[in-house]
Enzyme design. Sequence first.
Site, PDB file in Angstrom:
ATOM      1  N   ALA A  11       0.822  -1.218   0.000  1.00 44.38           N
ATOM      2  CA  ALA A  11       0.000   0.000   0.000  1.00 44.38           C
ATOM      3  C   ALA A  11       0.851   1.260   0.000  1.00 44.38           C
ATOM      4  CB  ALA A  11      -0.940  -0.001   1.203  1.00 44.38           C
ATOM      5  N   ARG A  21       2.970  10.457  -9.632  1.00 50.17           N
ATOM      6  CA  ARG A  21       2.390  10.677 -10.959  1.00 50.17           C
ATOM      7  C   ARG A  21       1.376  11.816 -10.941  1.00 50.17           C
ATOM      8  NH1 ARG A  21       2.856   4.997 -11.241  1.00 50.17           N
ATOM      9  NH2 ARG A  21       0.755   4.683 -10.374  1.00 50.17           N
ATOM     10  N   SER A  38       9.898  -2.556  -0.563  1.00 48.95           N
ATOM     11  CA  SER A  38       8.873  -3.051  -1.481  1.00 48.95           C
ATOM     12  C   SER A  38       9.170  -4.498  -1.821  1.00 48.95           C
ATOM     13  CB  SER A  38       8.848  -2.199  -2.755  1.00 48.95           C
ATOM     14  OG  SER A  38       7.850  -2.646  -3.645  1.00 48.95           O
ATOM     15  N   CYS A  42       3.897 -12.598  -0.938  1.00 46.59           N
ATOM     16  CA  CYS A  42       3.242 -13.863  -1.274  1.00 46.59           C
ATOM     17  C   CYS A  42       4.224 -14.904  -1.807  1.00 46.59           C
ATOM     18  CB  CYS A  42       2.132 -13.629  -2.296  1.00 46.59           C
ATOM     19  SG  CYS A  42       0.791 -12.583  -1.680  1.00 46.59           S
ATOM     20  N   ASP A 284      -3.273  -3.226   4.983  1.00 48.84           N
ATOM     21  CA  ASP A 284      -3.716  -4.141   6.026  1.00 48.84           C
ATOM     22  C   ASP A 284      -4.053  -3.453   7.346  1.00 48.84           C
ATOM     23  OD1 ASP A 284      -3.184  -6.027   4.127  1.00 48.84           O
ATOM     24  OD2 ASP A 284      -1.491  -6.949   5.171  1.00 48.84           O
TER      25      ASP A 284
END
Length: 461
Positions: A11, A21, A38, A42, A284
């Site tokens: 996030a 951006r 970063s 998973c 989360d």
Amino acid sequence: MRLVIIGGVAAGTKAASRARRVDPNLEITIYQEEPEVSISECGMPYLISGVVEYRDALIARTPEDFAEKDVEVLTRHRVEKIDPDDKKLVVKNLATDEQFEDAYDRLIISTGGKAIIPPIDGMDAEGVFVLRFLSDTDKIMDFVQKRSPKKAVVIGGGYIGLEVSENLVALGMEVTIVEARDRIGGAAYGHEVADRIRRHIEEKGVRVCVGEEVETLLEDGEGYVRAACFGEREIEAEIVIVATGARPESKLAEEAGAKIGTFGAIRVDKHLKTSLPDVWAAGDCAESTNLITGEPGWEPLGDTANQMGRVAGTNAAQGEDVLEFPGILNTGVFKVFDLGVAKTGLSEEEAHGLGFDAVSAAVESGSKAGYFPGGGRVFVKLVADGETGRLLGAEVAGENADKYVDICATALWGRLSYPDLVNLDLAYAPPFGPTLSPVIAAASVLANEFEKEIEGVQASE
């Protein structure tokens, strides 16, 4: 204008990229407690076994990558306090123990979740691990290399516990899963899918103990774990992985005065704005809305965190309500050995628990045309609201689980009812599936159930 983001991973880093951006002139800083900013969390179970060959493959972007976009990243820095009145932060450099103050104009909190540590005696024994960050993977792999454990106990039989078990088996270990609930796969799945998971992993050599809670971890004379005990049973264990779930890491926000929701996550509005001025939350640590019930919801999934990060980053960069985050369906999929397992929306048990008059139907069929070689089996269960016929959820186990659950998730998103699913126009060719998709077949069985009891249910408009 200065934007500070507390926490990276999914996030936080997505929010930073999106904010850059939106506003090329915005000053952006990310504080991240872990060494990497970063990562692909998973993939961590597969790094343990070597399926993912290189550690760096799980590092999505480095601080240097962000620096090229003029985003400052300070890893091994923990924000200790938020002062929302003066818009100041107290930050600790974990490498030097130095504390300093920083200021922000706008703030995004993306502190993620933390592993739930059950109250088990002996948790401090050597060889007992959680798996939450890449640094945890480093510790596990180092231990495996040095000690070559042959017997493992995994505490918890949800997504992570099952994935870790597969990868420990791949390393040649005898694995026992101990799950406190009455079924494997976590509370989200009904007994039909849970039983399929259990049969499959037992065929692969994993021992399963359900309805049991590990009470004590025993040590040998050198302080290394040697056994897990529950009830009158003692199971030998040279390594233990605790995978009993996660909870929101919301303490920092709560201490600053932010409202906290029923799941212990930071309460946000549809724009992901917290109750604190000029502060957003994503990932989360943040509460969401369950799109089936309309009530608050929470699910710690990486794709959801990315989507929330995009919304929070856009709104924080512009300082106004531009994007909305609509909510979640709790759609998830995982693989354990050769079995794909997926779910979206509510299980039948969850639906009944929430007061729905739920009707369900299930089919098991081939994953390809019956005459086409190489096909497997797939189980699909649909749950619908008995009053309206609207789809409430789906569970899938077997071949192409991701494909079928995504069809159902899209149907949930569109608020479709079972007659809509019966008439879906889906692709067919023998190498890809049976003539009628298992989703359509399950919807047809569901229609039969409604026709027995209910009249006048119409397709959604």
